[in-house]
Design a protein around this motif. Structure first.
Motif, short mmCIF file in Angstrom:
data_model
loop_
_atom_site.label_atom_id
_atom_site.label_comp_id
_atom_site.label_asym_id
_atom_site.label_seq_id
_atom_site.Cartn_x
_atom_site.Cartn_y
_atom_site.Cartn_z
N ARG A 65 0.74 -1.24 0.19
CA ARG A 65 -0.07 -0.04 0.01
C ARG A 65 0.93 1.30 -0.08
NH1 ARG A 65 -4.36 -1.23 4.57
NH2 ARG A 65 -5.46 -3.25 3.58
N ALA A 66 0.70 2.07 -0.98
CA ALA A 66 1.24 3.48 -1.00
C ALA A 66 0.55 4.28 -0.07
CB ALA A 66 1.44 3.96 -2.54
N VAL A 67 1.06 4.75 0.91
CA VAL A 67 0.37 5.68 2.06
C VAL A 67 1.25 6.90 2.19
CG1 VAL A 67 -0.64 3.82 3.25
CG2 VAL A 67 1.63 4.58 3.98
N ARG A 68 0.83 7.92 2.95
CA ARG A 68 1.29 9.20 3.47
C ARG A 68 1.38 9.13 5.12
NH1 ARG A 68 0.31 13.11 -0.69
NH2 ARG A 68 1.20 14.65 0.81
N LEU A 69 2.69 9.22 5.65
CA LEU A 69 2.81 9.16 7.07
C LEU A 69 2.66 10.76 7.52
CD1 LEU A 69 5.34 6.46 7.46
CD2 LEU A 69 3.16 6.38 7.71
N THR A 70 2.18 10.81 8.67
CA THR A 70 2.11 11.94 9.17
C THR A 70 3.61 12.19 10.17
OG1 THR A 70 0.98 11.35 11.11
CG2 THR A 70 -0.24 12.28 9.33
N PRO A 71 3.97 13.56 10.34
CA PRO A 71 5.34 13.50 11.06
C PRO A 71 5.06 13.12 12.32
CG PRO A 71 4.72 15.86 10.02
CD PRO A 71 3.49 14.59 9.80
#
Length: 740
Positions: A734-740
Motif C-alpha cells: 500500500r502506498a500511504v502518506r505518514l504524518t510527522p
C-alpha cells in the motif's frame, strides 16, 4: 522502453534536497532567501539526464553565489560520476562553505566508486586532493566524509593516512578510520591493509568504547583476515552489541580453524537469530577445512533443535498479520498500515516471529554448503524438519519448514552433483518449478562432479526459471552435446534465458554457434538490461577481436551499463584500458513521478506488515518509482526471492528468480543515507539499472554505502523482515502518506 513526462512535482522535492545538501549534516546553514525553483529544476534535469548542461552545472558547482546551489550541484556531480569533473570536485573541497566541502568530499568518494574503474593516475590525483582537504579540515562531519572517501579510493597514501588516524588518540576518529580501512579491504582485498597494525583496532573492541568504535574495530578485523586477531575475535563474540558479535563471528569463517567450533557453537543459541546465522555460516566454512568428521560438523548438529522452534510458528495464520512490532507512525487516508503493537506473553507475535527467524541459521548452512563427508548432517536436519512438520502449529510454519527442507535437499544435491533429493522435497509446500530451479542452480556449483548432462532435459521446460537454471548448470559444467539443445533458446522470447544461453555458449567455446549470436547482439541496444553483459562475454569468447567494432558502437549507447560492458570487453580484447564517454540522455527519457512528502509503503505479508518510510527528499525519483508501482498493484503476489541471513531480504521481481523487472530502468540517486539495519536499497546490475527490485538490510552494510541507492528505512515490522524466508509472498503493498 521510455515515455516523456514533464517536470511537474519536482520543485518541492528539489527544494528539500537542496536544503539538506546545502549544510553540513547536523549543522544548519544560516537563513537565506529561497532558491530559484528554476535553478533547482535545471540541476535535477541535468543530473537525471547525466548532462553537464554545456558547462552550466560545473559553473554552478564552483561559482554560484549561494552555497546551497553549489552543494546541490556537487551532489549532481556525485551522481553523474564523470571523472572529467575531477577538477571541479577538487575545487569544491576547498570551498569556504563546509556544506559544499562535505558534498564535494562525498562526490570524490563516488568518483572512486565508479562502475568503470579509475586509472591509477586518476585514483592517485583523487587521493591527493582528499588528503590535502582532510589535513586542513576542522569540521568533524566533513572530516568523517573525507575519511570515508579516502577509504573508497584504496590508494596507498590514503590508506597510510587512515592508518595514522586509527592510531591516534581520538576514539571516534579511530573508529571511523578503522571502518574506512575495512571497507577498502572489503572492496580491494585484505592485501590492501596487510601493513596496518592490528593493535589499535583491537583496542577499539574494549567494552568501555562507544558501540560505533567497537563496530569499526570489528569490521576492520573481519575484513583484514589475519589469524593473529583470533584472541581478540574470541573475546568479541561476547560483545553486548549484536552487530559487533555478528562481525566477529563472520571473521572466523576466514581465519579460524576447526578448533574454534566450540566457541562459535555457543553463538548458535544467541538470542539474536542473525548472529546465530553468522556463527552457523562460519561453522560451515570451518567444516570445509576438515578432511573428515570434526568438531565443526558435530557442533552444527545443534541446529536440529531450531527446526522444532520454527515448527511452533504462529498459532494461526491470521495471527501473523498483526505481527508488526512497535506501532507505525500515523498515516493519512484509509491505508494506515495495519500494524499493531505486539502482544505480551509466551505467544506474542514478536516471539513467534523470532521462532521463524530461527530458520536463518539452517538457511545459512544450506546456502554455504558442506563437504561431502558431512552429508549425514544434512540428512539429520531434514529428518528433524520432517518430524517438526508433522507437529507444526500453522500453515506458516509448514511453509517455512518446507522451504528449509528444499534448501537442505538442494545442498545435498550440490554435494552429489545431480538432481535427486530436491525433486521430492518440501512436504508438498514448494512448487515444482521452484524446487527444480533451486536444485539446478545449486548443482551448477558442483564443478568437481563432471558434466551436467542431467540438466539438458530441462532446457525445454515450460517454466522460464527452470530453463534459465538449466542453462546455468550446463554452462558451469559444460556438456558438449548440449550446444544443439541450447541454440533454440537464443531465439526465444525470454531475453533472460537468451542472455544466459549466450553466456553458456561462450563458456563452452561453441565456435560453430558464433553466427547465431549476431541477431541477439543486435537486440542489445534495444534491450540493454537483460542482454548486454552476457552477450558481451559470449562475443569476447567466440568472436574475439572481430567483435571490436560492435563494442565501439556500444561505447556511444545512452545506457550507462551498455557503455560500461563495452569498455570492459574492449579492455579485455585490446589489453589496454578503455573507458566510455558520458552520453547525455534525451529530454524525453522516462522519469518516474517524484514521491510525495511523507511517502511510505506498507508491505503486507503472511508474517506481518512492514512499514517503510521513503526518502522523498533525498531520492525523489527512486522513491517515486516504487510508490507509483505500489499504487498500480505491481508488487502484489510477488515474492521475496532472495534472503541471505544477516545481509539482505530482496524482492520486487515478477519472475521470482532475481532477473526480472518492470521493463524499464531508472538512474541511480546516491544519497548520504548509510546502510544501517533496516535500510531500504535499490538492487542493481550496474550503473543506472534500477527497476523494481529492492532490498532490506538485516544489519549494517557499510560496503554498500554510495554504491546502491539507499532510499528509505523500515520504521516498523523489522522483526517481520528478520523472519522472511525465500519465497515469502508480498500479499499487497500500500502506498500511504505518514504524518510527522
Amino acid at each position: 522502453m521510455s515515455r516523456p513526462r514533464t517536470a511537474r512535482g519536482l520543485s518541492a522535492c528539489l527544494a528539500a534536497l537542496t536544503l539538506s545538501a546545502g549544510c553540513v549534516r547536523g549543522v544548519p546553514s544560516p537563513e537565506r532567501e529561497p532558491i530559484d525553483a528554476a535553478t533547482l529544476a535545471r540541476i535535477q534535469d541535468w543530473e537525471d539526464r547525466r548532462s553537464l548542461g554545456d558547462g552550466a552545472l560545473v559553473s554552478l558547482a564552483t561559482g554560484a553565489p549561494d552555497a546551497r546551489v553549489r552543494a546541490r550541484a556537487q551532489r549532481a556531480l556525485a551522481r553523474i560520476q564523470d571523472v572529467a569533473t575531477l577538477d571541479v570536485v577538487r575545487a569544491g573541497l576547498r570551498d569556504a562553505d563546509p556544506g559544499v566541502r562535505d558534498e564535494a568530499a562525498f562526490a570524490a568518494g563516488e568518483l572512486a566508486l565508479s562502475w568503470e574503474p579509475l586509472t591509477d593516475a586518476e585514483r592517485t590525483a583523487l587521493a591527493e586532493a582528499l588528503l590535502a582537504a582532510e589535513l586542513a579540515e576542522r569540521e568533524p562531519r566533513v572530516r568523517s566524509t573525507l575519511m570515508d572517501s579516502l577509504g573508497r579510493t584504496g590508494a596507498p597514501a590514503a590508506l597510510a593516512r587512515l592508518t595514522e588516524l586509527l592510531q591516534g588518540g581520538d576514539v571516534e576518529v579511530a573508529g571511523r578510520a578503522a571502518l574506512a580501512l575495512g571497507v577498502a579491504a572489503r572492496r580491494g582485498g585484505a592485501a590492501l591493509v596487510a601493513g596496518v597494525p592490528l593493535a589499535p583496532a583491537v583496542a577499539l573492541l574494549a567494552a568501555d568504547r562507544p558501540v560505533e568504535a567497537r563496530y569499526g574495530g570489528a569490521y576492520f578485523l573481519m575484513t583484514a583476515k589475519r589469524a593473529e586477531a583470533l584472541p581478540a575475535l574470541r573475546r568479541c563474540l561476547e560483545d553486548a552489541d549484536a552487530d559487533v558479535r555478528g562481525l566477529c563471528a563472520k571473521a572466523f569463517g576466514d581465519v579460524g580453524g576447526p578448533e574454534d567450533a566450540v566457541v562459535l557453537g555457543r553463538l548458535l543459541e544467541d538470542p539474536v537469530p542473525r548472529v546465530a546465522a553468522e556463527a552457523a555460516r562460519s561453522l560451515a566454512k570451518l567444516a570445509a577445512m576438515c578432511s573428515g568428521p570434526c568438531t565443526a560438523v558435530e557442533t552444527l548438529e545443534a541446529l536440529a533443535a531450531r527446526a522444532k522452534r520454527v515448527a511452533r510458528g504462529m498459532e494461526t495464520p491470521e495471527a501473523s498479520t498483526e505481527a508488526g512490532g512497535a506501532k507505525a507512525p500515523a498515516a493519512t487516508g484509509s491505508a494506515a498500515g495495519g500494524v499493531k503493537a505486539p502482544a505480551t506473553g509466551a505467544d506474542s507475535p514478536v516471539e513467534t516471529l523470532a521462532r521463524s527467524a530461527d530458520g536463518h541459521a539452517i538457511l545459512a548452512v544450506a546456502q554455504q554448503g558442506l563437504p561431502g563427508f558431512a552429508s549425514p548432517l544434512f540428512v539429520s536436519l531434514r529428518l528433524a524438519l520432517a518430524d517438526a512438520e508433522r507437529g507444526a502449529a500453522s500453515d506458516l510454519a509448514r511453509a517455512d519448514l518446507g522451504w528449509l527442507d528444499c534448501r537442505l535437499a538442494a545442498a545435498l544435491d550440490r554435494q552429489r552433483g545431480t538432481l535427486a533429493d530436491v525433486t521430492s522435497c518440501g512436504f508438498g509446500q514448494v512448487q515444482d518449478e521452484r524446487r527444480l530451479a533451486l536444485g539446478l542452480r545449486e548443482t551448477a556449483q558442483a564443478r568437481d562432479k563432471g558434466t551436467a548432462g542431467f540438466a539438458v532435459g530441462y532446457l525445454s521446460h515450460k517454466d522460464a526459471r527452470v530453463r534459465g537454471a538449466a542453462v546455468e548448470a550446463v554452462g558451469a559444467r559444460p556438456v558438449p552435446r548440449a550446444a544443439t539443445a541450447l541454440s533454440p533458446l537464443l531465439r526465444g522470447d525470454d531475453l533472460v534465458v537468451a542472455g544466459a544461453t549466450a553466456a553458456a555458449l561462450g563458456k563452452m567455446k561453441a565456435q560453430l554457434l558464433a553466427p547465431a549470436l549476431e541477431p541477439l547482439a543486435d537486440r542489445v541496444p534495444r534491450e540493454p538490461g537483460d542482454l548486454a553483459e552476457p552477450v558481451a562475454g559470449a562475443l569476447v569468447a567466440l568472436q574475439g577481436r572481430a567483435a571490436e567494432p560492435r563494442f565501439r558502437e556500444w561505447l556511444k549507447h545512452p545506457h550507462a551499463n551498455v557503455r560500461r560492458v563495452a569498455a570492459e570487453a574492449l579492455t579485455q580484447l585490446t589489453g589496454q584500458p578503455v573507458r566510455s564517454e558520458r552520453v547525455e540522455l534525451p529530454p524525453d527519457t522516462f522519469r518516474p513521478e517524484p514521491a510525495p512528502a511523507g511517502a511510505a509503503l506498507v508491505f503486507r505479508t503472511a508474517k506481518g506488515d512492514i512499514t517503510v518510510r521513503l526518502d522523498a527528499d533525498e531520492a525523489p525519483l527512486t522513491s517515486g518509482n516504487l510508490y507509483t508501482l505500489a499504487q498500480r498493484g505491481y508488487f502484489n503476489g510477488i515474492s521475496f526471492h532472495r534472503v541471505v541471513p544477516d545481509f539482505v531480504a530482496q524482492g520486487g521481481d515478477p519472475r521470482g528468480d532475481g532477473e526480472g523487472g518492470p521493463g524499464y530502468s531508472i538512474r541511480c540517486e546516491m544519497t548520504r543515507r548509510p546502510y544501517r539495519r533496516g535500510t531500504v536499497g535499490m538492487a542493481l546490475a550496474g550503473k543506472d539499472t534500477g527497476g523494481s527490485q529492492f532490498f532490506f538490510t538485516h544489519a549494517p552494510q557499510p560496503h554498500l554505502d554510495g554504491r546502491y541507492t539507499a532510499f528509505g528505512e523500515v520504521v516498523s515490522g523489522m522483526e517481520v523482515v528478520d523472519a522472511l524466508l525465500e519465497g515469502d509472498l508480498i500479499r499487497e503493498v500500500r502506498a500511504v502518506r505518514l504524518t510527522p
